[in-house]
Design a protein around this motif. Structure first.
Motif, mmCIF file in Angstrom:
data_model
loop_
_atom_site.group_PDB
_atom_site.id
_atom_site.type_symbol
_atom_site.label_atom_id
_atom_site.label_comp_id
_atom_site.label_asym_id
_atom_site.label_seq_id
_atom_site.Cartn_x
_atom_site.Cartn_y
_atom_site.Cartn_z
ATOM 1 N N CYS A 1 -5.913 -5.421 -2.954
ATOM 2 C CA CYS A 1 -5.690 -6.579 -2.084
ATOM 3 C C CYS A 1 -6.254 -7.834 -2.743
ATOM 4 C CB CYS A 1 -6.351 -6.342 -0.734
ATOM 5 S SG CYS A 1 -6.159 -7.737 0.390
ATOM 6 N N GLY A 2 -5.399 -8.860 -2.864
ATOM 7 C CA GLY A 2 -5.840 -10.109 -3.458
ATOM 8 C C GLY A 2 -6.748 -10.907 -2.543
ATOM 9 N N ASP A 3 -6.833 -10.521 -1.277
ATOM 10 C CA ASP A 3 -7.677 -11.252 -0.326
ATOM 11 C C ASP A 3 -9.027 -10.581 -0.112
ATOM 12 O OD1 ASP A 3 -5.881 -13.327 0.050
ATOM 13 O OD2 ASP A 3 -4.763 -12.190 1.541
ATOM 14 N N CYS A 4 -9.022 -9.267 0.163
ATOM 15 C CA CYS A 4 -10.308 -8.615 0.467
ATOM 16 C C CYS A 4 -10.784 -7.691 -0.657
ATOM 17 C CB CYS A 4 -10.232 -7.844 1.793
ATOM 18 S SG CYS A 4 -9.328 -6.289 1.695
ATOM 19 N N HIS B 1 10.346 -0.336 -2.800
ATOM 20 C CA HIS B 1 9.914 -1.666 -3.195
ATOM 21 C C HIS B 1 8.383 -1.706 -3.337
ATOM 22 C CE1 HIS B 1 9.967 -5.997 -3.535
ATOM 23 N NE2 HIS B 1 9.120 -6.094 -2.538
ATOM 24 N N ASP B 2 7.700 -0.908 -2.528
ATOM 25 C CA ASP B 2 6.237 -0.906 -2.550
ATOM 26 C C ASP B 2 5.667 -0.154 -3.757
ATOM 27 O OD1 ASP B 2 6.193 -2.251 -0.083
ATOM 28 O OD2 ASP B 2 6.437 -0.340 0.966
ATOM 29 N N SER B 3 6.374 0.895 -4.201
ATOM 30 C CA SER B 3 5.797 1.738 -5.251
ATOM 31 C C SER B 3 6.371 1.450 -6.637
ATOM 32 C CB SER B 3 6.010 3.223 -4.916
ATOM 33 O OG SER B 3 7.380 3.550 -4.951
ATOM 34 N N LYS B 4 7.329 0.530 -6.727
ATOM 35 C CA LYS B 4 8.009 0.345 -8.017
ATOM 36 C C LYS B 4 7.059 -0.170 -9.101
ATOM 37 C CE LYS B 4 9.896 -4.231 -6.963
ATOM 38 N NZ LYS B 4 11.123 -5.017 -6.728
ATOM 39 N N GLU C 1 -0.509 -9.292 2.779
ATOM 40 C CA GLU C 1 0.613 -8.882 1.926
ATOM 41 C C GLU C 1 0.373 -9.288 0.481
ATOM 42 O OE1 GLU C 1 4.287 -10.331 3.594
ATOM 43 O OE2 GLU C 1 3.826 -9.470 5.571
ATOM 44 N N ASN C 2 -0.776 -9.869 0.214
ATOM 45 C CA ASN C 2 -1.137 -10.320 -1.129
ATOM 46 C C ASN C 2 -1.708 -9.149 -1.921
ATOM 47 O OD1 ASN C 2 -1.952 -11.714 -3.382
ATOM 48 N ND2 ASN C 2 -3.694 -12.710 -2.383
ATOM 49 N N LEU C 3 -0.809 -8.288 -2.418
ATOM 50 C CA LEU C 3 -1.232 -7.080 -3.112
ATOM 51 C C LEU C 3 -1.008 -7.239 -4.610
ATOM 52 C CD1 LEU C 3 0.266 -4.502 -0.617
ATOM 53 C CD2 LEU C 3 -2.089 -5.323 -0.745
ATOM 54 N N VAL C 4 -1.988 -6.853 -5.390
ATOM 55 C CA VAL C 4 -1.939 -7.037 -6.836
ATOM 56 C C VAL C 4 -2.011 -5.676 -7.528
ATOM 57 C CG1 VAL C 4 -3.004 -8.182 -8.814
ATOM 58 C CG2 VAL C 4 -3.207 -9.202 -6.518
ATOM 59 N N PRO C 5 -0.913 -5.233 -8.206
ATOM 60 C CA PRO C 5 -0.995 -3.991 -8.973
ATOM 61 C C PRO C 5 -2.033 -4.161 -10.078
ATOM 62 C CG PRO C 5 1.290 -4.735 -8.764
ATOM 63 C CD PRO C 5 0.410 -5.863 -8.316
ATOM 64 N N THR C 6 -3.088 -3.355 -10.034
ATOM 65 C CA THR C 6 -4.251 -3.555 -10.899
ATOM 66 C C THR C 6 -4.480 -2.314 -11.744
ATOM 67 O OG1 THR C 6 -5.221 -4.980 -9.212
ATOM 68 C CG2 THR C 6 -6.718 -4.108 -10.879
ATOM 69 N N PRO D 1 -1.353 5.965 -1.858
ATOM 70 C CA PRO D 1 -0.107 5.403 -2.398
ATOM 71 C C PRO D 1 0.158 3.976 -1.906
ATOM 72 C CG PRO D 1 0.274 7.529 -1.280
ATOM 73 C CD PRO D 1 -1.128 7.133 -1.014
ATOM 74 N N PRO D 2 1.016 3.249 -2.645
ATOM 75 C CA PRO D 2 1.268 1.847 -2.313
ATOM 76 C C PRO D 2 1.859 1.674 -0.916
ATOM 77 C CG PRO D 2 2.170 2.411 -4.472
ATOM 78 C CD PRO D 2 1.770 3.701 -3.823
ATOM 79 N N LYS D 3 1.350 0.675 -0.232
ATOM 80 C CA LYS D 3 1.851 0.325 1.102
ATOM 81 C C LYS D 3 2.276 -1.142 1.089
ATOM 82 C CE LYS D 3 -1.070 3.541 3.709
ATOM 83 N NZ LYS D 3 -1.923 4.126 2.659
ATOM 84 N N PRO D 4 3.087 -1.555 2.059
ATOM 85 C CA PRO D 4 3.557 -2.945 2.054
ATOM 86 C C PRO D 4 2.473 -3.972 2.391
ATOM 87 C CG PRO D 4 4.444 -1.737 3.935
ATOM 88 C CD PRO D 4 3.722 -0.740 3.087
ATOM 89 N N VAL D 5 1.408 -3.524 3.061
ATOM 90 C CA VAL D 5 0.301 -4.436 3.377
ATOM 91 C C VAL D 5 -1.014 -3.728 3.100
ATOM 92 C CG1 VAL D 5 1.549 -5.697 5.174
ATOM 93 C CG2 VAL D 5 0.160 -3.716 5.798
ATOM 94 N N CYS D 6 -2.079 -4.519 2.906
ATOM 95 C CA CYS D 6 -3.414 -3.956 2.720
ATOM 96 C C CYS D 6 -3.805 -3.177 3.980
ATOM 97 C CB CYS D 6 -4.404 -5.088 2.474
ATOM 98 S SG CYS D 6 -6.131 -4.550 2.522
ATOM 99 N N PRO D 7 -4.214 -1.906 3.842
ATOM 100 C CA PRO D 7 -4.579 -1.131 5.029
ATOM 101 C C PRO D 7 -5.864 -1.626 5.687
ATOM 102 C CG PRO D 7 -5.006 0.131 3.029
ATOM 103 C CD PRO D 7 -4.334 -1.139 2.597
ATOM 104 N N ASP D 8 -6.605 -2.480 4.988
ATOM 105 C CA ASP D 8 -7.874 -2.963 5.521
ATOM 106 C C ASP D 8 -7.730 -4.273 6.289
ATOM 107 O OD1 ASP D 8 -10.347 -1.486 5.146
ATOM 108 O OD2 ASP D 8 -11.203 -3.446 4.612
#
Ligand SMILES: [Zn+2]
Length: 148
Positions: A40-43, A21-24, A60-65, A49-56
């Motif tokens: 990360c849409g916040d920071c 689900h994280d890498s699709k 959970e607001n992650l934006v494929p960019t 590789p894609p993770k379910p949450v921002c490592p920083d």
């Protein structure tokens, strides 16, 4: 176009990778020749590789960019043997595998190969740019030497 590809179809089209689900989103991007890196849409921090949450900041607001795909070879390996893959012929010489520091990210590294360059010229510090070749019947991201 790739938006219409179901999760099940996506898994079928990439039989050699484990799609989660994280890498699709990342792999859907390949079908449109877009290198999508989660930001990360916040920071604003990129990670791969894609993770379910921002490592920083754990958002959970992650934006494929989409990233441009220019960068610098950080690590280069010359494989003398390995699993069979389309376009890879170990009889012709070592196959280069690189980790590239992607420009415009906070040092995200993306691993692939460098095409159309003698393997001895694939070295740390080489400036490269993203390109796409056909593998297993769909686009596959590779790097080429970047001039200038
Ligand atoms: Zn964050």
């Amino acid at each position: 176009m790739s938006e219409s590809v179901s999760d099940a179809e996506l898994v079928e089209r990439f039989p050699w990778v484990q799609i989660s689900h994280d890498s699709k989103h990342h792999f859907r991007g390949w079908l449109d020749k877009q290198l999508l890196i989660n930001r990360c849409g916040d920071c604003g921090v990129f990670h791969h590789p894609p993770k379910p949450v921002c490592p920083d900041c754990w958002s959970e607001n992650l934006v494929p960019t989409e990233v441009e795909g220019t960068g610098t070879v950080h690590l280069a390996m010359h494989l003398h043997q390995g699993a069979p893959a389309p376009g890879v012929d170990y009889a012709k010489g070592p196959h280069p595998v690189v980790a590239v520091d992607l420009d415009g990210t906070n040092g995200v590294r993306f691993s692939s190969t460098v095409v159309d360059l003698p393997v001895e010229e694939v070295v740390i510090g080489l400036p490269v740019e993203l390109d796409w070749v056909e593998r297993y019947g769909h686009p596959f991201p590779v790097f080429r030497k970047r001039e200038g």
